[in-house]
Design an enzyme around this catalytic site. Sequence first.
Site, short mmCIF file in Angstrom:
data_model
loop_
_atom_site.label_atom_id
_atom_site.label_comp_id
_atom_site.label_asym_id
_atom_site.label_seq_id
_atom_site.Cartn_x
_atom_site.Cartn_y
_atom_site.Cartn_z
N ASN A 8 1.73 9.35 8.45
CA ASN A 8 1.08 8.04 8.52
C ASN A 8 2.14 7.00 8.16
OD1 ASN A 8 -0.43 5.74 8.25
ND2 ASN A 8 -1.56 6.42 6.43
N LYS A 10 1.96 3.90 8.32
CA LYS A 10 1.38 2.65 7.79
C LYS A 10 2.06 1.44 8.45
CE LYS A 10 0.42 5.12 3.54
NZ LYS A 10 -0.04 5.04 2.17
N HIS A 95 -9.04 5.72 6.36
CA HIS A 95 -8.02 5.82 5.32
C HIS A 95 -8.45 4.94 4.14
CE1 HIS A 95 -4.22 5.41 3.19
NE2 HIS A 95 -3.83 6.51 3.83
N GLU A 97 -6.89 2.96 2.37
CA GLU A 97 -6.39 1.58 2.41
C GLU A 97 -7.28 0.72 3.31
OE1 GLU A 97 -2.31 2.55 3.37
OE2 GLU A 97 -2.07 3.37 1.35
N GLU A 165 -7.66 12.95 0.49
CA GLU A 165 -6.60 12.16 -0.13
C GLU A 165 -7.12 11.47 -1.38
OE1 GLU A 165 -3.46 10.99 3.00
OE2 GLU A 165 -5.03 9.48 3.06
N GLY A 171 0.92 7.37 -2.73
CA GLY A 171 2.06 6.49 -3.01
C GLY A 171 2.44 6.40 -4.48
N SER A 209 1.18 11.82 -2.01
CA SER A 209 2.47 12.13 -2.64
C SER A 209 3.00 13.53 -2.30
CB SER A 209 2.39 11.94 -4.16
OG SER A 209 2.16 10.57 -4.46
C1 PEP Z 1 -1.30 8.29 2.84
O1 PEP Z 1 -1.35 7.09 2.68
O2 PEP Z 1 -2.01 8.81 3.72
C2 PEP Z 1 -0.43 9.08 1.98
C3 PEP Z 1 -0.71 10.34 1.83
O3 PEP Z 1 0.60 8.42 1.36
P1 PEP Z 1 1.74 9.07 0.43
O4 PEP Z 1 2.20 10.35 1.07
O5 PEP Z 1 2.82 8.02 0.39
O6 PEP Z 1 1.12 9.30 -0.90
#
Ligand code: PEP
Length: 247
Positions: A8, A10, A95, A97, A165, A171, A209
């Site tokens: 992703n 973003k 997601h 976000e 998630e 992040g 992460s």
């Molecule tokens: C995400 O936003 O889907 C995600 C998993 O981000 P990160 O790997 O940076 O934690």
Amino acid sequence: MAKLIAGNWKMNGLMASSHALASGLAEKVKAKPDRADVAICPQGPLIKDALAAVSGSPISVGGQDCHASESGAHTGDTSAALLADLGCSCVIVGHSERRADHGETSEQVKSKAEAALKAGLVAIVCVGETEAERDAGQTETVVGQQIDGSLPEGGTPQTVVIAYEPVWAIGTGRTPSLEEIGAVHAFVRSRAQESQGLGDGLRILYGGSVKPGNAADILAIPGVDGALVGGASLTVGDFWGIIENCP
Ligand code: PEP
């Protein structure tokens, strides 16, 4: 079942950097195509170029969101039909976000996932609890409600993927323990079965992460069928480091 590793991107990347990322990754995947199924989800305006950059490789390209309607007066939105027409195979919906920044409800996420299926795309439906919800012991309540509310009607294990998630792991460099990830994945599978008859063969990705250093352990957890990767999908070295670590 091969693991699915989806990046992703973003709101990152410009034309030159995203082209270099997609084509660098395509070279790696072409050399070792059997490590995992690989998808990348760039910003909408980069999709066409990303598709050209990965052509001839088995990498799939997807969107990061779609509208629930096929077309119409929805300024700034992108239809699932256009993503499919461009050559995308999948789209992320719900997601955290988008749930947080755009106030998306599970009901809206479900409509988007249904639009994705109608357009012939795989819907990657995201669910996950906040840190406060986890601390309050509400992980299963919250994730269960999101699954009940967000999964499309008529989906199959071939057309729907769930990404678990935990919001607090995205992040941040923090992850739940391996046992905690395994327990939530088992819960997600049984709830998806109860809710939409989708348990067997359903791909459930972990996201939050995932890095080259923890990927092997996370991807070896029973019931973890791949990863949705944010930050570490933005360099060829890190993303390939995760793909290479698939058990
Ligand atoms: C995400 O936003 O889907 C995600 C998993 O981000 P990160 O790997 O940076 O934690």
